[in-house]
Design an enzyme around this catalytic site. Structure first.
Site, PDB file in Angstrom:
ATOM      1  N   SER A 167       0.732  -1.226  -0.019  1.00  0.00           N
ATOM      2  CA  SER A 167       0.001  -0.022   0.077  1.00  0.00           C
ATOM      3  C   SER A 167       0.826   1.265   0.126  1.00  0.00           C
ATOM      4  O   SER A 167       1.790   1.292   0.763  1.00  0.00           O
ATOM      5  CB  SER A 167      -0.880   0.143   1.185  1.00  0.00           C
ATOM      6  N   LEU A 168       0.595   2.003  -0.849  1.00  0.00           N
ATOM      7  CA  LEU A 168       1.085   3.571  -0.854  1.00  0.00           C
ATOM      8  C   LEU A 168       0.248   4.649   0.175  1.00  0.00           C
ATOM      9  O   LEU A 168       0.643   5.639   0.239  1.00  0.00           O
ATOM     10  CB  LEU A 168       1.117   4.031  -2.182  1.00  0.00           C
ATOM     11  N   THR A 199      -8.717  -1.777   3.964  1.00  0.00           N
ATOM     12  CA  THR A 199      -8.365  -2.402   2.433  1.00  0.00           C
ATOM     13  C   THR A 199      -8.651  -3.650   2.565  1.00  0.00           C
ATOM     14  O   THR A 199      -9.079  -4.341   3.710  1.00  0.00           O
ATOM     15  CB  THR A 199      -6.907  -2.077   2.087  1.00  0.00           C
ATOM     16  N   LYS A 223     -12.982  -4.879   4.306  1.00  0.00           N
ATOM     17  CA  LYS A 223     -14.091  -3.535   4.256  1.00  0.00           C
ATOM     18  C   LYS A 223     -15.333  -3.877   5.039  1.00  0.00           C
ATOM     19  O   LYS A 223     -16.056  -3.246   5.282  1.00  0.00           O
ATOM     20  CB  LYS A 223     -13.895  -3.142   2.758  1.00  0.00           C
ATOM     21  N   ASN A 276     -14.118   1.885   4.509  1.00  0.00           N
ATOM     22  CA  ASN A 276     -12.592   2.101   4.237  1.00  0.00           C
ATOM     23  C   ASN A 276     -12.145   3.142   5.230  1.00  0.00           C
ATOM     24  O   ASN A 276     -10.783   3.249   5.178  1.00  0.00           O
ATOM     25  CB  ASN A 276     -12.487   2.261   2.683  1.00  0.00           C
ATOM     26  N   GLY A 287     -16.195  -5.425  -1.579  1.00  0.00           N
ATOM     27  CA  GLY A 287     -16.574  -4.097  -1.189  1.00  0.00           C
ATOM     28  C   GLY A 287     -16.126  -2.999  -2.225  1.00  0.00           C
ATOM     29  O   GLY A 287     -16.777  -2.026  -2.430  1.00  0.00           O
ATOM     30  N   ARG A 322     -15.658 -14.482 -10.653  1.00  0.00           N
ATOM     31  CA  ARG A 322     -15.099 -15.886 -10.697  1.00  0.00           C
ATOM     32  C   ARG A 322     -16.059 -16.616  -9.926  1.00  0.00           C
ATOM     33  O   ARG A 322     -16.194 -17.925 -10.247  1.00  0.00           O
ATOM     34  CB  ARG A 322     -13.671 -16.113 -10.125  1.00  0.00           C
ATOM     35  N   ARG A 350     -21.119 -15.527  -5.680  1.00  0.00           N
ATOM     36  CA  ARG A 350     -20.816 -14.073  -5.330  1.00  0.00           C
ATOM     37  C   ARG A 350     -21.220 -13.188  -6.236  1.00  0.00           C
ATOM     38  O   ARG A 350     -22.052 -11.973  -5.802  1.00  0.00           O
ATOM     39  CB  ARG A 350     -19.561 -13.753  -5.185  1.00  0.00           C
ATOM     40  N   LEU A 408     -15.338  -7.270 -33.235  1.00  0.00           N
ATOM     41  CA  LEU A 408     -15.592  -6.863 -31.781  1.00  0.00           C
ATOM     42  C   LEU A 408     -16.001  -5.188 -31.438  1.00  0.00           C
ATOM     43  O   LEU A 408     -15.502  -4.694 -32.205  1.00  0.00           O
ATOM     44  CB  LEU A 408     -14.592  -7.153 -30.826  1.00  0.00           C
TER      45      LEU A 408
END
Length: 287
Positions: free
Chosen positions: A24-25, A70, A74, A95, A137, A160, A164, A219
């Site tokens: 993380s920054l 993060t 969340k 967050n 989240g 995926r 969910r 496409l």
């Protein structure tokens, strides 16, 4: 498993909490802002577990601190007792946590940040169909941001996990967000948002199906893509612009800065030095 964290109350301690979190920054960005304003505070990255998360947040708040949250916490932050902002209630994800330990303030600054950056990316062009990769989240924040910025827009969620994805659609229906879980490569999109750790190019090949593989010329044109991830040199989506000059994409550095600035103002009650925060992030991400 990470070791228990002991919080020292002086100077004031703030943190981004996640697992993993070393990448993380947020500490770089908030540290630069704290230094620019001469505040007596430190900002760290703290890795924890789901079991230890509530106690860690409570200890931070007890000692006058606050935190950003993060992945993957969340939803856990939303479950903390306290006062939720309207946008936190709508996304069911938090967050940003600050205030008293017994009654914390809980917000989701991702929504406003995504709205700002998505509008910056799209400009004044109409947005009616948006594809979101992810179902956690961050994806819910993106869906609310899209729904608020472009009322009536149809959202396609790609996950995926079919379970969910179905849960995401059920949540969206409750919140008045137009959403379904069907995706087709032939659908013309106005905006794509990556809100998952999985690379969007891999995810596109994994989930988007057509009965017959279309020729590239058949496409629809690539939509602008907002990739909420960030890394040195840009994510794979951003790097595609070198080969496709008309393609527009942004990585997550803009969202990081915007949501961080909003969180900073909640933590300290003063305007955030946004330019300082942006420069710290840009410097850290230069190849």
């Amino acid at each position: 498993m990470s070791a228990p964290v002991t919080v020292d109350s002086s100077p004031r301690l703030l943190a981004v909490v996640g697992d993993p979190v070393a990448h993380s920054l947020s500490p770089t960005m908030h540290g630069a802002a704290i230094a620019a304003l001469g505040l007596d505070a430190r900002y760290l990255a703290l890795r924890t577990t789901r079991q230890a998360f509530p106690a860690l947040v409570h200890e931070l708040l007890t000692n006058g601190g606050a935190c950003n949250v993060t992945m993957p916490f969340k939803d856990d932050a939303f479950a903390l007792g306290g006062d939720h902002t309207e946008v936190a209630r709508r996304t069911r994800a938090v967050n940003t946590v600050w205030g008293e330990a017994g009654r914390p303030q809980l917000d989701n600054t991702d929504v406003a940040a995504i709205r700002i950056v998505a509008r910056r990316l799209v400009g004044d062009e109409p947005v009616t169909v948006v594809r979101i990769f992810g179902s956690g989240g961050a994806a819910r924040a993106a869906a609310v941001a899209v729904s608020d910025e472009w009322p009536g827009a149809q959202i396609e969620v790609v996950s995926r996990s079919s379970a969910r994805a179905a849960a995401f659609v059920a949540w969206a229906e409750e919140e008045g967000v137009r959403c379904h879980a069907d995706s087709d490569l032939m659908t013309k999109l106005d905006l794509t948002i990556r809100a998952t750790p999985v690379d969007i190019l891999e995810e596109a090949g994994y989930r988007l199906r057509t009965p017959k593989r279309p020729a590239m010329n058949d496409l629809p044109p690539l939509s602008p893509i907002l990739d909420l991830a960030y890394r040195k040199g840009g994510t794979s989506v951003v790097r595609m612009q070198a080969f496709l000059p008309e393609f527009r994409a942004m990585d997550g550095r803009g969202v990081l800065v915007e949501q961080g600035a909003l969180a900073f103002e909640r933590f300290f009650g003063v305007p955030a030095p946004v330019a300082v925060m942006r420069e710290a992030v840009e410097h850290a991400l230069r190849p």
